[in-house]
Design a protein around this motif. Structure first.
Motif, mmCIF file in Angstrom:
data_model
loop_
_atom_site.group_PDB
_atom_site.id
_atom_site.type_symbol
_atom_site.label_atom_id
_atom_site.label_comp_id
_atom_site.label_asym_id
_atom_site.label_seq_id
_atom_site.Cartn_x
_atom_site.Cartn_y
_atom_site.Cartn_z
ATOM 1 N N LEU A 103 -20.192 39.991 -14.291
ATOM 2 C CA LEU A 103 -20.884 39.160 -13.308
ATOM 3 C C LEU A 103 -21.269 40.103 -12.176
ATOM 4 C CD1 LEU A 103 -21.799 36.311 -12.460
ATOM 5 C CD2 LEU A 103 -19.609 36.043 -11.310
ATOM 6 N N PRO A 138 -22.374 27.012 -11.153
ATOM 7 C CA PRO A 138 -20.911 26.911 -11.282
ATOM 8 C C PRO A 138 -20.485 25.512 -11.679
ATOM 9 C CG PRO A 138 -21.555 26.903 -8.980
ATOM 10 C CD PRO A 138 -22.804 27.169 -9.757
ATOM 11 N N TRP A 167 -23.075 35.303 -16.091
ATOM 12 C CA TRP A 167 -22.171 36.144 -16.864
ATOM 13 C C TRP A 167 -22.934 36.737 -18.047
ATOM 14 C CZ3 TRP A 167 -17.474 37.837 -15.638
ATOM 15 C CH2 TRP A 167 -16.738 37.156 -14.682
ATOM 16 N N GLN A 198 -16.832 34.098 -8.451
ATOM 17 C CA GLN A 198 -16.946 32.880 -9.249
ATOM 18 C C GLN A 198 -16.187 31.739 -8.609
ATOM 19 O OE1 GLN A 198 -18.435 32.001 -12.881
ATOM 20 N NE2 GLN A 198 -18.436 30.616 -11.164
#
Length: 1477
Positions: A857, A1067, A919, A1043
């Motif tokens: 990421l 997210p 990702w 994250q």
């Protein structure tokens, strides 16, 4: 007139023929009428009717068309029937009239008329137009003689006549198309669809290109399909042709096939078509010189330009970039971006096939797909007199000591250069001036130019007697020169043979024996030492014990070798021996041996790190050293290591574990110019104790030693290397067997690792370093590369990571893991790098094939992801290969893999940016032919990667896959080494100053900028690497903070059983398996599959067509076979499935016209009666399957695109899996129906419980507990029941007293019961608190049975493993206030009896003897608190499901019993997956 008392009817008869064109067209019809009595009631039609028109000459039901010039055209005839008698009166006489007619809009005249007697309907006006009014409605009245009426409606539809011209929908058609491939017949793929319109309905369009109507008309064809014209290419369309590049313009024509056809302008239309070409990558690069030949001298300096072979790509106007690589050419050439071929390393004509070489310069364009062309460069190497002559064998001579001057032998020489050029004989031989004086004094060389057939030679003589006690052997340097004056020194050895010419004197010896704990074979200690200068007199000596032999030691009478028994323990042993010499007549000369035995701990062995020292031998290294005084070179090494790692230099801090010669010759090839043997070296294995106890991590130790290698080298006055001791010297070892971190080789088996993979630690061979007065005996260690490691699920005292603790749970030892860590060893799978940090982990194994994978990421487009290479400059010779390097970096957001070493410089790059907030997964495969790098498992980007949608050749995987081949020399197997031996992998950045490429022989160095972002799921050959506790780190922390921060600002909290996933842009919370709902607080409900059971689910969302995941929890026992879940397209041509084969989880992927591929997790059967999370993923052509956390042997992959070693791998675009949203999901067996009746259920999977089914992360319903979710609903199911129960296996089982039977999901076990163990003949309680299972400072209380963890205010959970989100940042002082009670039992009982079992009645704890005073009061208060009650309600609530290690089940109880938990699963046995970051 009829007299009716009911309904009377007037019947209208219908004729059944069509009139000819000249006749009046009549269509008869019936008019149902209502006939009423004579009271003059009106007659009515019962229904309307439709008048049909018929075409001239046709038959029913065709229709007639009305021409515009026709007047009084017969339309139809109506007739009626009256029930009155036609022969009497006029009642049955019918008269027809139009009651409601249609009036022409312009003239106001009636359009239709009807004959009053015949009922014939006719047109009164000319030229009715169907395109204006397609149908008319008129109302007809039939009146009988009695004035009774019946009415009906006539519907007149006009038949179409081709009286309108066709019209193309555009007057100018413009289209841009791809140029075509190849020069052969062109495909008739549609380039443009042409349409036309015509008000007429009965038209048949036909399209054509007007000949000679414009430029390029002959290149195209126009075919008609239905009503559409399809433009296609009939000839090659080449963008690189200037005339084609300007485009084409011509006319097309359409006709509706009127009477005049193409010649009738009223039935045709014309338009222009403009076609412009779009350039595609259909031409490989073109070299200006496809073949070139050059001649170079072999002493040409590296960096010299040899040839320029540029290539031009005709595509993109010749502006497309061409990248070059060179193959062959002895691996000594490089090519730059302009096609300039330069020398990379020195040439050697004398090497095998070194006189003439062929290099292939490959030019690859930047198109999609990339195309390549090859130019051949032939290189002839001319000889240079660069090879000095060398002596021919023999070069070792023997002479007995005290002999007079002796002729030892004759020396001859040879030269590998071309003698015809004067680069050879005659040779001149002489003693080198650099020989020591004693050599010059004792050795004479007589040169004779006539020896060796006139090539020149020399006789070797001694000048007088030699004494072996003064010089055991003489190393004589001989200068050998050729005719060109090139000279070098060669070594000859004169061995002085010993004679027994000295008597013995008493002496003593000290032996230091470092041994491993346990049994094994006897340990050699060296030979008994007496002071005797002679050393070849062993045949004259005998050895014996003085007094009784020691029971733990043995002596060889004739060799004097002493052996220690495997049972010898740590301590000091005094041994007394006597030696006799028959030649000198000596008897009983005293020779005492002191043996100091130290047992090396297992920790010292597994934490040892090797260091190589050159030039020295183990004997020279240990001379003068003892463990106490630390003198000699080995003592200086220990002090240097202590200074480098920051500990004191005492023997307790730095422990010498092993001293031995290297396991194999150094991997560095000797110079072709050197005639001297390689310098001797020694390997020392060291362990360093930490100040707080325990040993330093070997990865950290190796990194620190390499960082400070220059300092250690200055201390020891020796060259220091960190990787030489681990090399095998010469070739890759592919597919080594898995084993413990420390591999051992018994004598005689050094080359076969497979023979010792399973030997215990006590079987380590011992290395004796004997220097007469002392002897050091240590284990001979070898740090083998374990390619595949299978970590056990049970734990030991130091195997739990990240603060986890090994505890005795149920019948096994399991790691109790703190929150945020997973798996049997409590691994943390992600790490955050700030952009100014780094972390050290173990390096990937150096065995082929090797696979590295990780997830990224990224927050900044440039940075170093990982680096395995030197940390400090290393000494290099002029012909040494580049220092090995393996590095992954981000450059402008794109991943680049850099490799250096004997395989040559390689740079593998993907042109896909990764810094987009998502990702990304990277796979790297190294094999014997080269390296492959794959992005996101090639599951993304297919919909955007096709330039020509109708040209399959334009579909490619270059957006996600790239590969390169080693630059290996012909016949040089060593050159395939891309990287080898660096024991430290640096993640996220470097802990040292940036490396310079010139220090290591590299073409370029990786970026020194640290990475900013997260690394997750780092795997070496499927094995997860822990990122929570790296060996050393700075500027990085465990977990992925970006994250987690993304979720905090976008969604509600994920709770303890959920985690944030989805990257920075999208997210979302992903609940652990078995949990759902907001905050992941709701446990899912399992269902049981009975015999012939199945479930079909309809979806309410559309999964991605190339990326699909399946996941569920399951529980079964026995070798089951059957289908778990299957996902199909509507045609069932593409699908993904999970199924069981003899209790082993398998996943299968089919589609794309290829054979079905299957991957199974054979190392982890799931039929053990425990709950398991099983999952499968489809990414394009690739398939991944796993069980539980998916670590190591609980994971398997089938990656054909990555594993293919050929260019491209032969895998085209993957077929899309468009899931049938109605019946595409099948759970359990596959039902087969005959109509609506179920016939059978194939692949039936019975006696299995399943739970928490997810498709692409979305939960799906499982009946009967749930019939719908937000993502789908159950369409049909059979034989599924809510809950998960099994029969009581203890019904027919009797256990011996005092054992009792426990049923664990269908399996009966006799034992003492949970929390108890059999001691003698009595079952006694196990004190689990001795294992310290409570984390974060929690207090443990033994409950007899079970135990109780009382947590501090900042933690909660069964084992205090969770850190409360709202905990204060400081610690409370004084008596600990209990905030949360975590009840951990290693038994399962019904919740209704839990209070009795634990001694808890809701008012406190009773019967806990070891809880006193304030602590007991705190425990009582905590148990009475509302939070404790709520916790127990949740713990025992009816919605809970069994854990993965339930011991028994009570089906009659309303609540589902809880289990003793393998705590690495979380609180409930629902396993999180490591890949879910």
């Amino acid at each position: 007139m009829c007299q009716c008392k009911g309904i009377h009817r007037m019947k209208l008869s219908t004729e059944t023929r069509c009139p000819s064109r000249d006749e009046k067209a009549i269509e008869d019809f019936s008019l149902p009428l209502i006939c009423l009595p004579v009271n003059n009631s009106p007659t009515e039609f019962l229904s309307e009717f439709l008048a049909r028109l018929c075409r001239d000459g046709g038959a029913w039901p065709s229709s007639v068309y009305i021409r515009k010039n026709d007047e009084e055209l017969s339309v139809c005839a109506v007739s009626a029937w009256d029930a009155d008698d036609v022969t009497e009166g006029t009642n049955a006489r019918l008269t027809y009239s139009i009651e409601k007619n249609v009036i022409h809009e312009r003239t106001g005249e009636a359009i239709f008329a009807i004959h009053p007697q015949t009922g014939l309907v006719r047109t009164m006006l000319c030229c009715l137009d169907r395109e204006t009014t397609p149908e008319y409605h008129i109302q007809v009245v039939a009146t009988d003689g009695g004035a009774l009426k019946g009415t009906g409606t006539v519907l007149v539809r006009l038949a179409d006549v081709n009286d309108n011209s066709p019209r193309l929908t555009r007057q100018l058609w413009q289209v841009e198309v791809d140029e075509t491939w190849g020069s052969g017949p062109q495909s008739n793929v549609t380039l443009l669809e042409v349409t036309a319109s015509d008000p007429d309905t009965a038209n048949y369009f036909y399209y054509r290109i007007v000949e000679a109507s414009g430029w390029g008309w002959e290149h195209f064809g126009l075919r008609t399909e239905g009503t559409v014209g399809h433009l296609y290419a009939r000839q090659v369309l080449d963008f690189e042709d200037d005339t084609h590049r300007r485009g084409f313009k011509f006319m097309i024509q359409v006709t509706d096939r009127g009477r005049g056809g193409w010649d009738d302008s009223r039935h045709t239309d014309t338009a222009w078509v403009s076609v412009r070409l779009r350039d595609v990558n259909d031409n490989p690069p073109q070299f200006h010189r496809p073949h070139a030949h050059i001649t170079v001298r072999e002493n040409t300096a590296p960096g010299t330009l040899l040839a320029t072979l540029p290539a031009r790509d005709p595509d993109m106007g010749g502006e497309q970039r061409v990248e070059y690589r060179v193959e062959g050419g002895w691996g000594s050439l490089v090519v730059d971006g302009d096609g300039r071929v330069s020398l990379w390393r020195r040439l050697d004509r004398e090497a095998p096939k070194g006189a003439v070489g062929v290099a292939r310069v490959v030019g690859v364009d930047g198109g999609v797909p990339p195309l390549s062309a090859t130019a051949t460069l032939t290189i002839t190497v001319t000889d240079v007199n660069d090879c000095p002559p060398q002596l021919l064998p023999p070069t070792t001579f023997h002479v007995a000591e005290s002999d007079p001057p002796t002729h030892l032998g004759t020396l001859a020489a040879t030269d590998r250069d071309v003698w015809a050029l004067g680069h050879g004989p005659p040779f001149n031989l002489s003693l080198a001036r650099t020989n020591p004086p004693f050599v010059l004094a004792h050795i004479r060389l007589d040169f004779d130019p006539h020896l060796d057939s006139g090539r020149g030679g020399a006789e070797v003589w001694t000048t007088g007697p030699l004494d072996r006690e003064a010089h055991r052997q003489l190393e004589v340097l001989v200068r050998v020169a050729d005719a060109g004056g090139v000279a070098d020194t060669s070594l000859i050895t004169v061995v002085v043979d010993d004679i027994n010419d000295n008597p013995m004197r008493p002496a003593s010896k000290t032996v230091y024996l470092w041994k491993t704990d346990g049994g094994g074979s006897d340990a050699p200690l060296g030979r008994v030492y007496v002071d005797d200068p002679d050393d070849w007199d062993l045949r004259d000596k005998t050895f014996q014990w003085v007094g009784a032999p020691h029971p733990l030691f043995s002596l060889s009478r004739h060799s004097g070798d002493v052996f220690a028994s495997s049972q010898v323990r740590e301590g000091r042993y005094e041994l007394h021996f006597a030696v006799s010499d028959q030649l000198w007549g000596q008897r009983g000369v005293s020779a005492n041996v002191t043996v100091m035995v130290k047992v090396l701990s297992h920790d010292a062995l597994v934490h040892a790190t090797p260091i190589s020292l050159t030039p020295t031998t183990p004997e020279e290294l240990t001379r003068g050293w003892t463990p106490k005084n630390g003198q000699g070179v080995l003592g200086r090494l220990v002090r240097g290591v202590a200074s480098a790692v920051g500990v004191d230099s005492s023997p307790a801090a730095v422990e010498v574990v092993s001293v031995a010669p290297p396991a194999a010759p150094s991997s560095a090839r000797p110079s072709v110019f050197s005639r001297l043997p390689p310098a001797p070296s020694a390997c020392v294995w060291l362990s360093v104790r930490r100040k707080g106890g325990g040993f330093m991590d070997p990865v950290r130790l190796q990194g620190l030693l390499e960082l400070h290698s220059q300092k250690i080298s200055e201390t020891t006055q020796l060259a220091v290397a960190m990787n030489e001791c681990q090399r095998y010297g010469g070739s890759w070892h592919s597919g080594l067997l898995s084993g413990p971190p420390l591999e051992r080789f018994p004598p005689g088996q050094d080359g076969d690792p497979s023979s010792v993979a399973s030997l215990p630690s006590t079987s380590l061979p011992l290395q004796v370093v004997d220097i007469n007065t002392t002897s050091l005996v240590t284990p001979r260690l070898r740090n083998m590369q374990h390619c595949h490691v299978h970590e056990p699920e049970t734990c030991s005292h130091n195997s739990c990571l990240n603060g986890g603790r090994c505890a005795k749970l149920s019948v096994e030892n399991r790691c109790v893991c703190p929150g945020g860590s997973w798996g049997p060893r409590c691994k943390v799978t992600a790490r955050t790098f700030s952009g100014a940090g780094w972390a050290w982990v173990r390096a990937p194994p150096s065995c082929l094939p090797a696979r590295i994978s990780l997830r990224l990421l990224i927050r900044h487009p440039t940075g170093l992801v990982f680096y395995s290479g030197p940390m400090a400059p290393t000494p290099r010779g002029p012909d040494a290969p580049p220092t090995p390097l393996l590095a992954l970096q981000l450059w402008q957001g794109r991943p680049q893999l850099l490799l250096e070493g004997r395989g040559g410089p390689l740079k593998v790059e993907l042109n896909t940016p990764l810094h987009n907030g998502h990702w990304h997964t990277i796979h790297i495969q190294l094999h014997s032919k080269g390296v492959v790098m794959m992005l996101d498992l090639c599951g993304r980007g297919w919909q955007d990667n096709t330039i020509g949608k109708n040209n399959s050749k334009n579909s490619s995987n270059t957006h996600c896959l790239t590969r390169a081949s080693w630059k290996k020399a012909d016949g040089d197997s060593d050159s395939v080494w891309p990287w080898f031996g660096h024991g430290v992998l640096q993640l996220g950045g470097m802990a040292h100053t940036p490396v310079r490429p010139e220090d290591h022989g590299w073409t370029a160095a990786p970026t020194s900028r640290p990475m900013e972002g997260c690394v997750s799921d780092l795997r070496f050959n499927g094995q997860l690497v822990d990122l929570g506790e790296p060996a050393a780190s700075e500027g990085s922390v465990g977990g992925c903070l970006p994250q987690e921060e993304a979720c905090l600002g976008a969604i509600p909290g994920c709770g303890r059983r959920g985690r944030c996933v989805g990257g920075l842009e999208q997210p979302e919370c992903e609940c652990e398996p078995g949990w759902s709902g907001l905050g992941c607080k709701t446990p899912t409900d399992p269902v049981a599959l009975g015999r012939a059971s199945f479930v079909k689910v309809a979806l309410s969302f559309t999964p991605a067509p190339h990326v699909l995941t399946l996941q569920l929890r399951m529980r079964t026992r026995g070798a089951r076979d059957g289908l778990l879940v299957r996902v199909n397209t509507h045609q069932e041509d593409v699908g993904l499935a999970m199924h069981l084969r003899a209790g082993v989880l398998c996943a299968s992927l089919r589609g794309g016209g290829r054979e079905e591929r299957v991957a199974c997790v054979e190392g982890r059967p799931v039929s053990d009666g425990s709950w398991h999370t099983v999952w499968a993923e489809r990414h394009g052509h690739n398939l991944v399957v796993g069980v539980d956390d998916g670590d190591g042997w609980r994971w398997n992959e089938s990656l054909p695109a990555l594993e293919g070693v050929d260019e491209g791998g032969g895998w085209g675009p993957p077929p899309p899996l468009h899931v049938d949203k109605n019946e595409g999901i099948t759970v359990g067996g596959r039902p087969e129906f005959a109509g609506v009746n179920l016939v059978t259920v194939r692949d039936d999977l019975k006696e299995v419980c399943i739970d928490d089914l997810r498709l692409s992360g979305r939960p799906l319903p499982l009946p009967a507990s749930s019939n719908s979710t937000s993502w789908g609903h159950v369409s049909t199911f059979k034989n599924t029941t809510t809950g998960c129960s099994s029969p009581d296996a203890c019904v027919n089982t009797t256990c011996a007293v005092p054992l009792t039977c426990t049923s664990t999901w269908g399996k009966a076990t006799c034992g003492c019961g949970p929390g108890r163990e059999l001691v003698g003949r009595t079952c006694k309680d196990v004190d689990e608190c001795l294992w310290q299972p409570c984390l974060h400072g929690g207090s443990c209380y033994n409950m007899q049975p079970g135990f109780l963890c009382v947590c501090g205010p900042g933690h909660s959970g069964h084992y205090c493993q969770w850190t409360n989100l709202d905990s204060p940042p400081y610690h409370l002082k004084g008596t600990m206030t209990v905030v949360t009670l975590a009840l951990s039992t290693i038994f399962v009982g019904e919740c209704g009896t839990a209070g009795t079992i634990l001694g808890w009645t809701g008012e406190g704890i009773h019967g806990i003897d070891n809880v006193r005073g304030a602590e007991k009061t705190s425990v009582d208060r905590a148990l009475q608190a509302p939070r404790a009650h709520a916790y127990l309600d949740t713990y025992c609530g009816p919605a809970r499901t069994p854990s993965s290690l339930d011991v028994f089940h009570t089906p009659t109880h309303a609540h589902t019993p809880r289990a003793s938990l393998p705590v690495f699963l979380g609180d409930d046995g629902r396993r999180p997956r490591s890949r879910g970051i």
